[in-house]
Design a protein around this motif. Structure first.
Motif, PDB file in Angstrom:
ATOM      1  N   PHE A   5       0.830  -1.206   0.000  1.00  0.00           N
ATOM      2  CA  PHE A   5       0.000   0.000   0.000  1.00  0.00           C
ATOM      3  C   PHE A   5       0.868   1.261   0.000  1.00  0.00           C
ATOM      4  O   PHE A   5       0.603   2.212  -0.731  1.00  0.00           O
ATOM      5  CB  PHE A   5      -0.961  -0.004   1.185  1.00  0.00           C
ATOM      6  N   ALA A   6       1.926   1.252   0.804  1.00  0.00           N
ATOM      7  CA  ALA A   6       2.827   2.411   0.847  1.00  0.00           C
ATOM      8  C   ALA A   6       3.494   2.624  -0.511  1.00  0.00           C
ATOM      9  O   ALA A   6       3.649   3.758  -0.966  1.00  0.00           O
ATOM     10  CB  ALA A   6       3.882   2.219   1.939  1.00  0.00           C
ATOM     11  N   GLY A   7       3.865   1.529  -1.159  1.00  0.00           N
ATOM     12  CA  GLY A   7       4.462   1.638  -2.485  1.00  0.00           C
ATOM     13  C   GLY A   7       3.499   2.219  -3.501  1.00  0.00           C
ATOM     14  O   GLY A   7       3.883   3.031  -4.350  1.00  0.00           O
ATOM     15  N   LEU A   8       2.245   1.825  -3.407  1.00  0.00           N
ATOM     16  CA  LEU A   8       1.238   2.397  -4.299  1.00  0.00           C
ATOM     17  C   LEU A   8       1.022   3.876  -4.014  1.00  0.00           C
ATOM     18  O   LEU A   8       0.892   4.687  -4.941  1.00  0.00           O
ATOM     19  CB  LEU A   8      -0.089   1.634  -4.155  1.00  0.00           C
ATOM     20  N   LEU A   9       0.992   4.222  -2.747  1.00  0.00           N
ATOM     21  CA  LEU A   9       0.781   5.615  -2.365  1.00  0.00           C
ATOM     22  C   LEU A   9       1.929   6.500  -2.849  1.00  0.00           C
ATOM     23  O   LEU A   9       1.709   7.578  -3.391  1.00  0.00           O
ATOM     24  CB  LEU A   9       0.643   5.723  -0.841  1.00  0.00           C
ATOM     25  N   LEU A  65       7.675  10.138   5.246  1.00  0.00           N
ATOM     26  CA  LEU A  65       7.842   9.538   3.924  1.00  0.00           C
ATOM     27  C   LEU A  65       6.806  10.049   2.932  1.00  0.00           C
ATOM     28  O   LEU A  65       7.080  10.151   1.735  1.00  0.00           O
ATOM     29  CB  LEU A  65       7.749   8.011   4.021  1.00  0.00           C
ATOM     30  N   TYR A  66       5.620  10.351   3.433  1.00  0.00           N
ATOM     31  CA  TYR A  66       4.502  10.774   2.584  1.00  0.00           C
ATOM     32  C   TYR A  66       3.836  12.024   3.166  1.00  0.00           C
ATOM     33  O   TYR A  66       2.698  11.982   3.622  1.00  0.00           O
ATOM     34  CB  TYR A  66       3.480   9.638   2.450  1.00  0.00           C
ATOM     35  N   PRO A  67       4.542  13.152   3.149  1.00  0.00           N
ATOM     36  CA  PRO A  67       4.014  14.354   3.800  1.00  0.00           C
ATOM     37  C   PRO A  67       2.751  14.921   3.163  1.00  0.00           C
ATOM     38  O   PRO A  67       1.992  15.630   3.827  1.00  0.00           O
ATOM     39  CB  PRO A  67       5.174  15.353   3.699  1.00  0.00           C
ATOM     40  N   HIS A  68       2.494  14.599   1.920  1.00  0.00           N
ATOM     41  CA  HIS A  68       1.318  15.158   1.235  1.00  0.00           C
ATOM     42  C   HIS A  68       0.178  14.154   1.107  1.00  0.00           C
ATOM     43  O   HIS A  68      -0.827  14.445   0.457  1.00  0.00           O
ATOM     44  CB  HIS A  68       1.715  15.681  -0.150  1.00  0.00           C
ATOM     45  N   ALA A  69       0.338  13.009   1.734  1.00  0.00           N
ATOM     46  CA  ALA A  69      -0.678  11.965   1.645  1.00  0.00           C
ATOM     47  C   ALA A  69      -1.882  12.313   2.508  1.00  0.00           C
ATOM     48  O   ALA A  69      -1.783  13.050   3.500  1.00  0.00           O
ATOM     49  CB  ALA A  69      -0.100  10.631   2.088  1.00  0.00           C
ATOM     50  N   ASN A  70      -2.999  11.758   2.134  1.00  0.00           N
ATOM     51  CA  ASN A  70      -4.216  11.897   2.915  1.00  0.00           C
ATOM     52  C   ASN A  70      -3.956  11.328   4.315  1.00  0.00           C
ATOM     53  O   ASN A  70      -3.404  10.228   4.443  1.00  0.00           O
ATOM     54  CB  ASN A  70      -5.337  11.121   2.215  1.00  0.00           C
ATOM     55  N   PRO A  71      -4.320  12.044   5.362  1.00  0.00           N
ATOM     56  CA  PRO A  71      -4.082  11.555   6.737  1.00  0.00           C
ATOM     57  C   PRO A  71      -4.697  10.181   7.003  1.00  0.00           C
ATOM     58  O   PRO A  71      -4.147   9.399   7.779  1.00  0.00           O
ATOM     59  CB  PRO A  71      -4.730  12.626   7.622  1.00  0.00           C
ATOM     60  N   LEU A  72      -5.818   9.871   6.353  1.00  0.00           N
ATOM     61  CA  LEU A  72      -6.424   8.549   6.539  1.00  0.00           C
ATOM     62  C   LEU A  72      -5.553   7.458   5.920  1.00  0.00           C
ATOM     63  O   LEU A  72      -5.445   6.358   6.467  1.00  0.00           O
ATOM     64  CB  LEU A  72      -7.828   8.516   5.926  1.00  0.00           C
ATOM     65  N   ALA A  73      -4.904   7.758   4.815  1.00  0.00           N
ATOM     66  CA  ALA A  73      -4.000   6.794   4.186  1.00  0.00           C
ATOM     67  C   ALA A  73      -2.784   6.556   5.081  1.00  0.00           C
ATOM     68  O   ALA A  73      -2.351   5.413   5.271  1.00  0.00           O
ATOM     69  CB  ALA A  73      -3.567   7.285   2.812  1.00  0.00           C
ATOM     70  N   VAL A  74      -2.237   7.624   5.638  1.00  0.00           N
ATOM     71  CA  VAL A  74      -1.086   7.499   6.542  1.00  0.00           C
ATOM     72  C   VAL A  74      -1.473   6.690   7.769  1.00  0.00           C
ATOM     73  O   VAL A  74      -0.734   5.801   8.200  1.00  0.00           O
ATOM     74  CB  VAL A  74      -0.543   8.887   6.938  1.00  0.00           C
ATOM     75  N   ASP A  75      -2.642   6.949   8.316  1.00  0.00           N
ATOM     76  CA  ASP A  75      -3.121   6.213   9.480  1.00  0.00           C
ATOM     77  C   ASP A  75      -3.267   4.725   9.161  1.00  0.00           C
ATOM     78  O   ASP A  75      -2.847   3.867   9.952  1.00  0.00           O
ATOM     79  CB  ASP A  75      -4.460   6.787   9.948  1.00  0.00           C
ATOM     80  N   LEU A  76      -3.815   4.417   8.001  1.00  0.00           N
ATOM     81  CA  LEU A  76      -3.970   3.017   7.604  1.00  0.00           C
ATOM     82  C   LEU A  76      -2.613   2.339   7.461  1.00  0.00           C
ATOM     83  O   LEU A  76      -2.412   1.230   7.963  1.00  0.00           O
ATOM     84  CB  LEU A  76      -4.750   2.924   6.292  1.00  0.00           C
TER      85      LEU A  76
END
Length: 86
Positions: A5-9, A65-76
């Motif tokens: 999932f992180a790789g996809l993000l 690693l993903y500062p611009h990612a949706n917070p829900l994605a980071v939480d998951l």
């Protein structure tokens, strides 16, 4: 599952290892040093010894690693990106 999932993000592998030892080192760098309880759950003696020999790592926060990612994605990712027995 968390690494996929992180790789996809991030649109690139989070731990692009070249072989088993390198992959384990990258995983520990991201997740942080593995607890004794988790280390004890590894069946493979060689893997356990190698992981135990690695220097301490506090890990890398997923948000870093993903500062611009949706917070829900980071939480998951944080919830599913845990160390499991090899």
């Amino acid at each position: 599952m968390g690494f996929i999932f992180a790789g996809l993000l991030g649109r690139k592998p989070i731990c692009p290892g070249t072989e088993c030892r390198n992959q384990l080192k990258l995983i520990v760098n991201v997740l942080g040093t593995i607890s004794e309880a988790d280390l004890g759950s590894i069946d493979k003696t060689k893997a356990r010894k190698y992981i135990n020999s690695l220097p301490y790592s506090s890990g890398i926060p997923i948000l870093a690693l993903y500062p611009h990612a949706n917070p829900l994605a980071v939480d998951l990712i944080q919830k599913i990106l845990i160390f499991l027995s090899i």
